[in-house]
Each structure stands twice: as structure tokens, then as C-alpha cells.
Motif scaffolding. Structure first.
Motif, PDB file in Angstrom:
ATOM      1  N   PHE A   1     -33.548 -83.027 -18.351  1.00 10.84           N
ATOM      2  CA  PHE A   1     -32.298 -82.927 -20.119  1.00 10.84           C
ATOM      3  C   PHE A   1     -32.312 -84.740 -20.024  1.00 10.84           C
TER       4      PHE A   1
ATOM      5  N   LEU B   1     -25.852 -84.695 -24.703  1.00  9.83           N
ATOM      6  CA  LEU B   1     -26.738 -83.955 -23.728  1.00  9.83           C
ATOM      7  C   LEU B   1     -27.727 -83.588 -24.626  1.00  9.83           C
TER       8      LEU B   1
ATOM      9  N   HIS C   1     -28.949 -89.197 -12.281  1.00 11.27           N
ATOM     10  CA  HIS C   1     -28.885 -87.726 -12.247  1.00 11.27           C
ATOM     11  C   HIS C   1     -28.128 -86.919 -12.642  1.00 11.27           C
ATOM     12  N   LEU C   2     -27.562 -85.298 -13.166  1.00 11.64           N
ATOM     13  CA  LEU C   2     -27.304 -83.914 -14.057  1.00 11.64           C
ATOM     14  C   LEU C   2     -26.009 -83.947 -13.448  1.00 11.64           C
TER      15      LEU C   2
ATOM     16  N   LEU D   1     -32.303 -87.452 -14.748  1.00 14.00           N
ATOM     17  CA  LEU D   1     -31.709 -87.579 -15.824  1.00 14.00           C
ATOM     18  C   LEU D   1     -32.862 -88.657 -17.005  1.00 14.00           C
TER      19      LEU D   1
END
Length: 186
Positions: A122, A77, A52-53, A66
Motif C-alpha cells: 500500500f 491511497l 501502518h495501513l 505503508l
């Protein structure tokens, strides 16, 4: 036989042919964010990671998914979104879909809950092609070209994205959407 590749513009989607043979792009859909004579920059829209971010950015608290944007520079990123009203410096890719922008504003909006996974995605890494490289792949018919709306991008589940884009295109593409991943298992 026509060997001129189709024209690519920002906002186009590259849909991997069913049997492309490149594991980096198997059943992938790549959003073209920037295309010029010098090369092309894109993000794979449907390769979700197990992280995950918040695993890569300490200052972000919600667990946003992500994605793998591509095989190039996976230590970078990137993000796309549909909220330029919250993010200065956003670059319009197509109507209603934006790339990049002020990352401090992104972090604040995510932490406040005003920017959620319904409006932002993202990516680690990106997909890139040098001058002439993508044209060669298009001439070899490795990719199908299409376009989508920001709503379709954010509202379609990741595991249905490749098929969903092809089905929306209709005709022969609708049947391609049902091709098996490995035809030997058919």
C-alpha cells in the motif's frame, strides 16, 4: 549525441541515479503503472513510512506497512498486489503484478488474513509526470530503466531494494549499487 529518451512501458522500473539530487527520489525505485502520451503514473517501491495501513483505514485490523508512492497527492491511497484471484478490477502491470482493484475486497481479504504483506503493498501518494516531463528526465539520464518480477518485488527487503535491482542488472550497474550515498564521506 543521442537525445532520444528510451521507450517506457507499463511495468518498467525507474531507478534513481545515485546522485540524482532530488530528495523525493533519492535511491528510489519507481514502478511505472501507467504510461501514455498524456503522462506517467508510478509508485515508489522502497520508501517505507513510520505509519501502518490501520492508522489511515479504520476498517483494516492487521498492521500492514505503508509506503510513500511519491510526492503527488499524498492524501490518496494506492496498492499493488499479486492476487487478482481475490481482487476484481485489477489492472495487470506486468506478468504476476497488478495495480488497483475493488477496495472492499482488499479490506475483506486483509482482515481475513488471505491477503498479507507478502502479496500486497500500500502507498500514500504517487509519482506523476506530465506529457514530456519524464522524457526530459530520461534524456538527462536521471533514471536507469529496468524490469523485475513480482516475486523479486515482494521478496526483497525494502532497505535492499535499490541496490538489489542494480545488482540483478549486472555489469556496470552492479558497481553503481555500491556507490556511497554521499561521496564526500568516502
Amino acid at each position: 549525441m543521442n537525445t532520444t529518451p528510451p521507450a517506457i512501458t507499463n511495468g518498467d522500473l525507474l531507478i534513481a541515479e545515485p546522485y540524482m539530487g532530488d530528495t523525493n527520489f533519492e535511491r528510489s525505485v519507481v514502478l511505472i503503472c501507467e504510461h501514455s502520451q498524456a503522462g506517467t503514473f508510478g509508485l515508489v517501491l522502497n520508501q517505507l513510512t513510520d505509519i501502518h495501513l490501520s492508522d489511515v483505514i479504520e476498517e483494516i485490523h492487521p498492521d500492514l506497512p505503508l509506503f510513500v508512492g511519491g510526492p503527488v497527492q499524498q492524501n490518496t491511497l494506492h496498492f499493488i498486489h499479486r492476487r487478482p484471484d481475490l481482487i476484481d478490477g485489477s489492472i495487470c502491470v506486468v506478468d504476476g503484478l497488478y495495480w488497483s482493484g475493488d477496495f472492499e475486497q482488499i479490506k475483506r481479504a486483509v482482515n481475513l488474513g488471505t491477503l498479507t504483506e507478502r502479496d500486497v503493498r500500500f502507498f500514500i501518494g504517487y509519482s506523476g509526470w506530465n506529457e514530456g516531463q519524464l522524457d526530459a528526465e530520461l534524456t538527462q539520464k536521471a533514471w536507469i530503466i529496468s524490469r523485475i518480477t513480482a516475486d523479486f518485488l515482494f521478496d526483497t527487503p525494502t532497505n535492499e531494494f535499490w541496490r538489489g535491482v542494480l545488482k540483478r542488472m549486472g555489469g556496470e550497474y552492479k558497481s553503481i549499487a555500491h556507490y556511497p550515498v554521499d561521496p564526500r564521506l568516502n
